[in-house]
Design a protein around this motif. Sequence first.
Motif, PDB file in Angstrom:
ATOM      1  N   MET A  60     -17.620 -10.450  -3.111  1.00  0.00           N
ATOM      2  CA  MET A  60     -16.373  -9.818  -3.561  1.00  0.00           C
ATOM      3  C   MET A  60     -15.909  -8.771  -2.552  1.00  0.00           C
ATOM      4  SD  MET A  60     -17.183  -9.337  -7.611  1.00  0.00           S
ATOM      5  CE  MET A  60     -15.670  -8.474  -7.961  1.00  0.00           C
ATOM      6  N   GLU A  61     -16.829  -7.928  -2.094  1.00  0.00           N
ATOM      7  CA  GLU A  61     -16.478  -6.878  -1.130  1.00  0.00           C
ATOM      8  C   GLU A  61     -15.919  -7.472   0.154  1.00  0.00           C
ATOM      9  OE1 GLU A  61     -19.975  -3.807  -2.671  1.00  0.00           O
ATOM     10  OE2 GLU A  61     -20.304  -5.027  -0.879  1.00  0.00           O
ATOM     11  N   MET A  62     -16.562  -8.535   0.636  1.00  0.00           N
ATOM     12  CA  MET A  62     -16.105  -9.163   1.872  1.00  0.00           C
ATOM     13  C   MET A  62     -14.712  -9.761   1.707  1.00  0.00           C
ATOM     14  SD  MET A  62     -15.586 -12.307   3.531  1.00  0.00           S
ATOM     15  CE  MET A  62     -16.499 -13.497   2.573  1.00  0.00           C
ATOM     16  N   LYS A  63     -14.513 -10.513   0.624  1.00  0.00           N
ATOM     17  CA  LYS A  63     -13.222 -11.189   0.431  1.00  0.00           C
ATOM     18  C   LYS A  63     -12.086 -10.194   0.223  1.00  0.00           C
ATOM     19  CE  LYS A  63     -14.850 -15.656  -1.114  1.00  0.00           C
ATOM     20  NZ  LYS A  63     -14.856 -16.669  -2.175  1.00  0.00           N
ATOM     21  N   LEU A 104       5.729  -3.612  -0.798  1.00  0.00           N
ATOM     22  CA  LEU A 104       4.797  -4.615  -1.342  1.00  0.00           C
ATOM     23  C   LEU A 104       3.474  -4.623  -0.584  1.00  0.00           C
ATOM     24  CD1 LEU A 104       7.196  -7.606  -2.088  1.00  0.00           C
ATOM     25  CD2 LEU A 104       6.269  -5.922  -3.678  1.00  0.00           C
ATOM     26  N   SER A 105       3.536  -4.492   0.724  1.00  0.00           N
ATOM     27  CA  SER A 105       2.317  -4.442   1.544  1.00  0.00           C
ATOM     28  C   SER A 105       1.500  -3.208   1.205  1.00  0.00           C
ATOM     29  CB  SER A 105       2.675  -4.419   3.032  1.00  0.00           C
ATOM     30  OG  SER A 105       3.405  -5.552   3.390  1.00  0.00           O
ATOM     31  N   LYS A 152     -11.643  -8.286   3.764  1.00  0.00           N
ATOM     32  CA  LYS A 152     -11.227  -9.128   4.886  1.00  0.00           C
ATOM     33  C   LYS A 152      -9.942  -9.912   4.616  1.00  0.00           C
ATOM     34  CE  LYS A 152     -13.521 -12.288   8.085  1.00  0.00           C
ATOM     35  NZ  LYS A 152     -14.753 -13.042   8.327  1.00  0.00           N
ATOM     36  N   TYR A 153      -9.806 -10.456   3.410  1.00  0.00           N
ATOM     37  CA  TYR A 153      -8.695 -11.358   3.132  1.00  0.00           C
ATOM     38  C   TYR A 153      -7.491 -10.696   2.482  1.00  0.00           C
ATOM     39  CZ  TYR A 153     -12.162 -14.896   4.260  1.00  0.00           C
ATOM     40  OH  TYR A 153     -13.122 -15.639   4.901  1.00  0.00           O
ATOM     41  N   ILE A 154      -7.692  -9.543   1.876  1.00  0.00           N
ATOM     42  CA  ILE A 154      -6.564  -8.818   1.284  1.00  0.00           C
ATOM     43  C   ILE A 154      -6.306  -7.518   2.036  1.00  0.00           C
ATOM     44  CG2 ILE A 154      -5.632  -7.717  -0.796  1.00  0.00           C
ATOM     45  CD1 ILE A 154      -7.376  -9.688  -2.424  1.00  0.00           C
ATOM     46  N   GLY A 155      -7.361  -6.711   2.215  1.00  0.00           N
ATOM     47  CA  GLY A 155      -7.202  -5.384   2.815  1.00  0.00           C
ATOM     48  C   GLY A 155      -6.702  -5.385   4.237  1.00  0.00           C
ATOM     49  N   VAL A 156      -7.347  -6.163   5.089  1.00  0.00           N
ATOM     50  CA  VAL A 156      -6.955  -6.157   6.504  1.00  0.00           C
ATOM     51  C   VAL A 156      -5.526  -6.666   6.695  1.00  0.00           C
ATOM     52  CG1 VAL A 156      -7.478  -7.118   8.788  1.00  0.00           C
ATOM     53  CG2 VAL A 156      -9.335  -6.217   7.366  1.00  0.00           C
ATOM     54  N   TYR A 174      -3.163  -0.663  -1.141  1.00  0.00           N
ATOM     55  CA  TYR A 174      -3.698   0.355  -2.043  1.00  0.00           C
ATOM     56  C   TYR A 174      -4.581  -0.239  -3.131  1.00  0.00           C
ATOM     57  CZ  TYR A 174      -3.040   5.139  -0.934  1.00  0.00           C
ATOM     58  OH  TYR A 174      -3.219   6.376  -0.374  1.00  0.00           O
ATOM     59  N   ALA A 175      -4.298  -1.459  -3.547  1.00  0.00           N
ATOM     60  CA  ALA A 175      -5.182  -2.118  -4.515  1.00  0.00           C
ATOM     61  C   ALA A 175      -6.601  -2.186  -3.940  1.00  0.00           C
ATOM     62  CB  ALA A 175      -4.657  -3.504  -4.842  1.00  0.00           C
ATOM     63  N   VAL A 176      -6.702  -2.508  -2.678  1.00  0.00           N
ATOM     64  CA  VAL A 176      -8.004  -2.575  -2.002  1.00  0.00           C
ATOM     65  C   VAL A 176      -8.608  -1.183  -1.850  1.00  0.00           C
ATOM     66  CG1 VAL A 176      -9.182  -3.240   0.141  1.00  0.00           C
ATOM     67  CG2 VAL A 176      -7.394  -4.708  -0.815  1.00  0.00           C
ATOM     68  N   LEU A 177      -7.791  -0.226  -1.455  1.00  0.00           N
ATOM     69  CA  LEU A 177      -8.280   1.144  -1.254  1.00  0.00           C
ATOM     70  C   LEU A 177      -8.825   1.747  -2.552  1.00  0.00           C
ATOM     71  CD1 LEU A 177      -5.417   2.402   1.057  1.00  0.00           C
ATOM     72  CD2 LEU A 177      -7.807   2.077   1.729  1.00  0.00           C
ATOM     73  N   PHE A 178      -8.251   1.368  -3.672  1.00  0.00           N
ATOM     74  CA  PHE A 178      -8.741   1.855  -4.962  1.00  0.00           C
ATOM     75  C   PHE A 178      -9.958   1.068  -5.456  1.00  0.00           C
ATOM     76  CE2 PHE A 178      -4.274   3.494  -6.172  1.00  0.00           C
ATOM     77  CZ  PHE A 178      -4.593   4.770  -5.772  1.00  0.00           C
TER      78      PHE A 178
END
Length: 140
Positions: A46-49, A11-12, A52-56, A17-21
């Motif tokens: 959008m890029e920051m959120k 799941l992680s 920072k909040y999903i990708g990291v 990967y959602a962020v990476l794409f």
Amino acid sequence: MYDWVLWFHILSFISWYAVLFYMPRLFVYHAENAENEGFVKVVKVMEMKIYKYIGVPAMWATLLSGFYLAFALGFKGNGWLHAKILFVAVLVAYFFSLGHFRLKFLEDKCTKSGKFFRAYNEVPTILLLIIVAMVIIRPF
């Protein structure tokens, strides 16, 4: 416990990967609409959120659960695991490069084109194919 950590790892990984794409796609729009002030203002948020909040958090959740799974499996005799870890390290570097480009866009100093980011968006796909092949096929 192993199965629950594996579930969490998958799941992680999907969240990361959602962020990476998506981040390079946002960069395409950002680069190609740099003159549109209103759009740029929105896309910077959008890029920051997303980063920072999903990708990291998703990256750290993937790495920490992955380390647990790797140690539970053991490294001896699992050459595929060594290869997977190598390609995941490349993926982490790619993720941090997205953070670098995000900061460049934030300062309005990114000179890369939309065409560059379209091509750059293929990197995680190639790494995904390799990483999943290492896990499922275990060639060595």
